[in-house]
Design a protein around this motif. Structure first.
Motif, PDB file in Angstrom:
ATOM      1  N   ILE A  46       0.895  -1.223   0.140  1.00 35.14           N
ATOM      2  CA  ILE A  46      -0.065  -0.063  -0.090  1.00 35.14           C
ATOM      3  C   ILE A  46       0.720   1.001  -0.055  1.00 35.14           C
ATOM      4  CG2 ILE A  46      -1.752   1.166   1.296  1.00 35.14           C
ATOM      5  CD1 ILE A  46      -2.481  -1.571   2.574  1.00 35.14           C
ATOM      6  N   GLY A  47       0.734   2.277  -0.965  1.00 34.08           N
ATOM      7  CA  GLY A  47       1.523   3.358  -1.030  1.00 34.08           C
ATOM      8  C   GLY A  47       1.458   4.178   0.067  1.00 34.08           C
ATOM      9  N   SER A  48       2.757   4.713   0.401  1.00 35.10           N
ATOM     10  CA  SER A  48       2.781   5.547   1.689  1.00 35.10           C
ATOM     11  C   SER A  48       1.705   6.903   1.582  1.00 35.10           C
ATOM     12  CB  SER A  48       4.230   5.985   1.656  1.00 35.10           C
ATOM     13  OG  SER A  48       4.284   6.998   0.642  1.00 35.10           O
ATOM     14  N   ARG A  57      -5.076   2.078  -4.379  1.00 38.09           N
ATOM     15  CA  ARG A  57      -3.970   1.597  -4.949  1.00 38.09           C
ATOM     16  C   ARG A  57      -3.405   0.507  -4.490  1.00 38.09           C
ATOM     17  NH1 ARG A  57      -2.779   7.825  -7.101  1.00 38.09           N
ATOM     18  NH2 ARG A  57      -4.870   7.943  -8.353  1.00 38.09           N
ATOM     19  N   ARG A  58      -2.650  -0.277  -5.414  1.00 37.79           N
ATOM     20  CA  ARG A  58      -1.901  -1.413  -4.885  1.00 37.79           C
ATOM     21  C   ARG A  58      -0.670  -1.285  -5.799  1.00 37.79           C
ATOM     22  NH1 ARG A  58      -4.911  -6.765  -6.802  1.00 37.79           N
ATOM     23  NH2 ARG A  58      -4.693  -6.544  -9.163  1.00 37.79           N
ATOM     24  N   ILE A  59       0.460  -1.537  -4.965  1.00 42.83           N
ATOM     25  CA  ILE A  59       1.935  -1.466  -5.732  1.00 42.83           C
ATOM     26  C   ILE A  59       2.123  -2.912  -5.863  1.00 42.83           C
ATOM     27  CG2 ILE A  59       4.130  -0.843  -5.634  1.00 42.83           C
ATOM     28  CD1 ILE A  59       3.190   1.711  -3.881  1.00 42.83           C
ATOM     29  N   THR A  69       1.738   0.089 -10.326  1.00 39.43           N
ATOM     30  CA  THR A  69       0.811   0.504  -9.418  1.00 39.43           C
ATOM     31  C   THR A  69      -0.749   0.235 -10.166  1.00 39.43           C
ATOM     32  OG1 THR A  69       2.043   2.132  -8.184  1.00 39.43           O
ATOM     33  CG2 THR A  69      -0.342   2.220  -8.060  1.00 39.43           C
ATOM     34  N   GLU A  70      -1.422  -0.346  -9.481  1.00 41.01           N
ATOM     35  CA  GLU A  70      -2.819  -0.523  -9.913  1.00 41.01           C
ATOM     36  C   GLU A  70      -3.971   0.080  -9.121  1.00 41.01           C
ATOM     37  OE1 GLU A  70      -2.204  -4.823 -12.153  1.00 41.01           O
ATOM     38  OE2 GLU A  70      -3.175  -4.849 -10.188  1.00 41.01           O
ATOM     39  N   ASP A  88       0.412   3.289 -12.751  1.00 38.19           N
ATOM     40  CA  ASP A  88       1.572   3.845 -12.955  1.00 38.19           C
ATOM     41  C   ASP A  88       2.576   2.643 -12.961  1.00 38.19           C
ATOM     42  OD1 ASP A  88       3.298   5.941 -13.101  1.00 38.19           O
ATOM     43  OD2 ASP A  88       3.868   5.743 -10.973  1.00 38.19           O
ATOM     44  N   GLY A  89       3.641   2.882 -13.642  1.00 37.27           N
ATOM     45  CA  GLY A  89       4.950   1.927 -13.596  1.00 37.27           C
ATOM     46  C   GLY A  89       5.041   1.717 -14.989  1.00 37.27           C
TER      47      GLY A  89
END
Length: 144
Positions: A46-48, A57-59, A69-70, A88-89
């Motif tokens: 989980i992003g900071s 979002r999940r990384i 990242t979705e 992202d990514g």
């Protein structure tokens, strides 16, 4: 990549499992738990900045690959499905416009279900079937 023309893809993969749909959903229905059942994903984070964002979002970390990242579009726990997209990514910059849905369908109450994974994207070749199949192969080991 000269000579490679991108096209729109729709991949639909299914697997039948000898387990109750709610039991399968308990494992695959968590947006942050895909690494627990998919062997190609090392970890989910989980992003900071998640607490400052309205989006969920999940990384994902794949062995030897950059993270991606979705973003969750919708979650329907009673309907046993969720829909997400790339956010992202590097992976999503190559395989464009990726969005997908995971759904569990009860076939025989308490005994058998079908997992359906549908993905849409733009790329010059099929970039997802093997990934989906790898996840399904592991689900068969867990539930059959």
């Amino acid at each position: 990549m000269t000579g490679q023309i991108d096209k729109k893809w729709k991949i639909v993969r299914t697997v039948e499992l000898n387990s109750a749909a709610d039991k399968v959903w308990a494992m695959i229905g968590g947006f942050y738990t895909i690494h627990l059942w998919h062997p190609d994903i090392e970890k989910t984070e989980i992003g900071s900045d998640q607490t400052e964002l309205p989006e969920i979002r999940r990384i994902l970390t794949f062995p030897g690959q950059p993270t991606t990242t979705e973003e969750l579009i919708y979650m329907n726990n009673p309907g046993l499905c969720y829909h997400y997209r790339w956010h992202d990514g590097a992976w999503g910059r190559a395989i464009k416009e990726y969005h997908a849905e995971i759904r569990v369908i009860e076939l025989e109450v308490g005994k058998r279900c079908l997992v359906q994974w549908t993905g849409h994207f733009v790329y010059h070749e099929d970039g997802l079937t093997q990934f989906y199949e790898n996840g399904f192969t592991n689900l068969k080991k867990i539930f059959n």
